[in-house]
Design a protein around this motif. Structure first.
Motif, PDB file in Angstrom:
ATOM      1  N   VAL A 183     -10.144  -8.850   9.768  1.00 51.45           N
ATOM      2  CA  VAL A 183     -11.168  -9.889   9.774  1.00 51.45           C
ATOM      3  C   VAL A 183     -12.367  -9.428  10.591  1.00 51.45           C
ATOM      4  O   VAL A 183     -12.305  -8.431  11.325  1.00 51.45           O
ATOM      5  N   ASP A 184     -13.481 -10.146  10.466  1.00 45.80           N
ATOM      6  CA  ASP A 184     -14.620  -9.880  11.335  1.00 45.80           C
ATOM      7  C   ASP A 184     -14.186 -10.115  12.777  1.00 45.80           C
ATOM      8  O   ASP A 184     -13.535 -11.118  13.094  1.00 45.80           O
ATOM      9  N   GLY A 185     -14.547  -9.192  13.641  1.00 45.03           N
ATOM     10  CA  GLY A 185     -14.078  -9.283  15.021  1.00 45.03           C
ATOM     11  C   GLY A 185     -12.816  -8.458  15.194  1.00 45.03           C
ATOM     12  O   GLY A 185     -12.715  -7.355  14.664  1.00 45.03           O
ATOM     13  N   THR A 186     -11.841  -9.007  15.911  1.00 39.27           N
ATOM     14  CA  THR A 186     -10.649  -8.250  16.296  1.00 39.27           C
ATOM     15  C   THR A 186      -9.394  -8.743  15.590  1.00 39.27           C
ATOM     16  O   THR A 186      -9.136  -9.945  15.544  1.00 39.27           O
ATOM     17  N   VAL A 213      -7.846  -3.681  15.829  1.00 39.74           N
ATOM     18  CA  VAL A 213      -8.872  -3.134  14.943  1.00 39.74           C
ATOM     19  C   VAL A 213     -10.074  -4.070  14.989  1.00 39.74           C
ATOM     20  O   VAL A 213      -9.960  -5.265  14.719  1.00 39.74           O
ATOM     21  N   VAL A 214     -11.210  -3.516  15.361  1.00 41.51           N
ATOM     22  CA  VAL A 214     -12.443  -4.288  15.465  1.00 41.51           C
ATOM     23  C   VAL A 214     -13.313  -3.982  14.254  1.00 41.51           C
ATOM     24  O   VAL A 214     -13.622  -2.815  13.983  1.00 41.51           O
ATOM     25  N   ARG A 215     -13.677  -5.024  13.534  1.00 47.06           N
ATOM     26  CA  ARG A 215     -14.521  -4.883  12.344  1.00 47.06           C
ATOM     27  C   ARG A 215     -15.895  -5.475  12.628  1.00 47.06           C
ATOM     28  O   ARG A 215     -16.017  -6.615  13.073  1.00 47.06           O
ATOM     29  N   LYS A 216     -16.931  -4.673  12.329  1.00 50.00           N
ATOM     30  CA  LYS A 216     -18.302  -5.130  12.508  1.00 50.00           C
ATOM     31  C   LYS A 216     -19.116  -4.784  11.268  1.00 50.00           C
ATOM     32  O   LYS A 216     -18.883  -3.759  10.635  1.00 50.00           O
ATOM     33  N   GLY A 217     -20.082  -5.626  10.939  1.00 38.93           N
ATOM     34  CA  GLY A 217     -20.963  -5.353   9.809  1.00 38.93           C
ATOM     35  C   GLY A 217     -20.422  -5.896   8.505  1.00 38.93           C
ATOM     36  O   GLY A 217     -19.331  -6.465   8.440  1.00 38.93           O
ATOM     37  N   GLN A 218     -21.194  -5.664   7.441  1.00 35.93           N
ATOM     38  CA  GLN A 218     -20.844  -6.180   6.126  1.00 35.93           C
ATOM     39  C   GLN A 218     -21.008  -5.098   5.068  1.00 35.93           C
ATOM     40  O   GLN A 218     -21.865  -4.226   5.177  1.00 35.93           O
ATOM     41  N   LYS A 219     -20.162  -5.153   4.046  1.00 35.56           N
ATOM     42  CA  LYS A 219     -20.228  -4.288   2.871  1.00 35.56           C
ATOM     43  C   LYS A 219     -20.338  -2.809   3.263  1.00 35.56           C
ATOM     44  O   LYS A 219     -19.502  -2.316   4.008  1.00 35.56           O
TER      45      LYS A 219
END
Length: 202
Positions: free
Chosen positions: A36-39, A127-133
């Motif tokens: 997901v967005d974030g952690t 897992v840290v997710r940042k940004g789009q596409k």
């Protein structure tokens, strides 16, 4: 007279599901974990299966074992993937985590090969997710080592998950308990490393 403008889903009071209901596509419900967005925090509780993932023109996945040919017409270029059973701390239940993000695979591989860290079933991963596409970025952060808690072991004891079934386009959840166990996750601060024989799913 009943209001004719009411939603069709409310017209039949005896129906279990609305007339126009369709399950969401692509996620598999709560059985599959996505970053997901974030952690996203999780614990690996199985070894990964590995192979190549391709999507056909009807947007259906097809998985091939390592070394198998990926002949066919695909929507996008086939990708190397991992699939493993992971404990989702937010949902307090096991899920199948399929990883196609090569930066995540590379980071976990590096941790696994580092003698200071070793196999990732000995510690949680964030897992840290940042940004789009196309601008989406992922980073992987390990937490301090700790054994898989007994609470997690007890919670997953009623589940049977066979990852190999993914290669047959089948559901890997062979057996799911009638109710998902909700519990407090007590911290086990021992740092004894575990072998793969200790994994709930092996």
């Amino acid at each position: 007279m009943a209001n004719s403008n009411k939603n069709a889903a409310t017209q039949n009071k005896n129906a279990f599901l609305p007339d126009n209901y369709e399950p969401p596509k692509g996620g598999g419900g709560d059985n599959y974990m996505k970053f997901v967005d974030g952690t996203t925090r999780f614990r690996c509780i199985s070894k990964p299966i590995m192979g190549t993932l391709a999507w056909d023109m009807e947007n259906k996945p097809k998985r091939f074992r390592l070394g198998e040919k990926t002949d066919g017409t695909w929507k996008d270029k086939p990708k190397h993937f991992w699939a493993l059973v992971a404990w989702n701390y937010d949902l307090q239940r096991p899920q199948v985590l399929e990883i196609t993000q090569q930066t995540v695979i590379a980071a976990i591989t590096e941790l696994n090969n580092d003698s200071d860290w070793g196999a990732p079933w000995n510690y949680d991963l964030k897992v840290v997710r940042k940004g789009q596409k196309l601008e989406t970025e992922y980073s992987v952060n390990p937490s301090p080592k700790k054994k898989i808690s007994q609470e997690i072991r007890d919670a997953v004891s009623d589940w049977e998950i066979d990852l190999e079934l993914l290669f047959d386009d089948a559901d890997p959840f062979v057996s799911i308990p009638d109710s998902v166990v909700q519990m407090d996750n007590e911290i086990d601060d021992t740092d004894d490393e575990q072998g793969d024989d200790d994994l709930p799913f092996n």
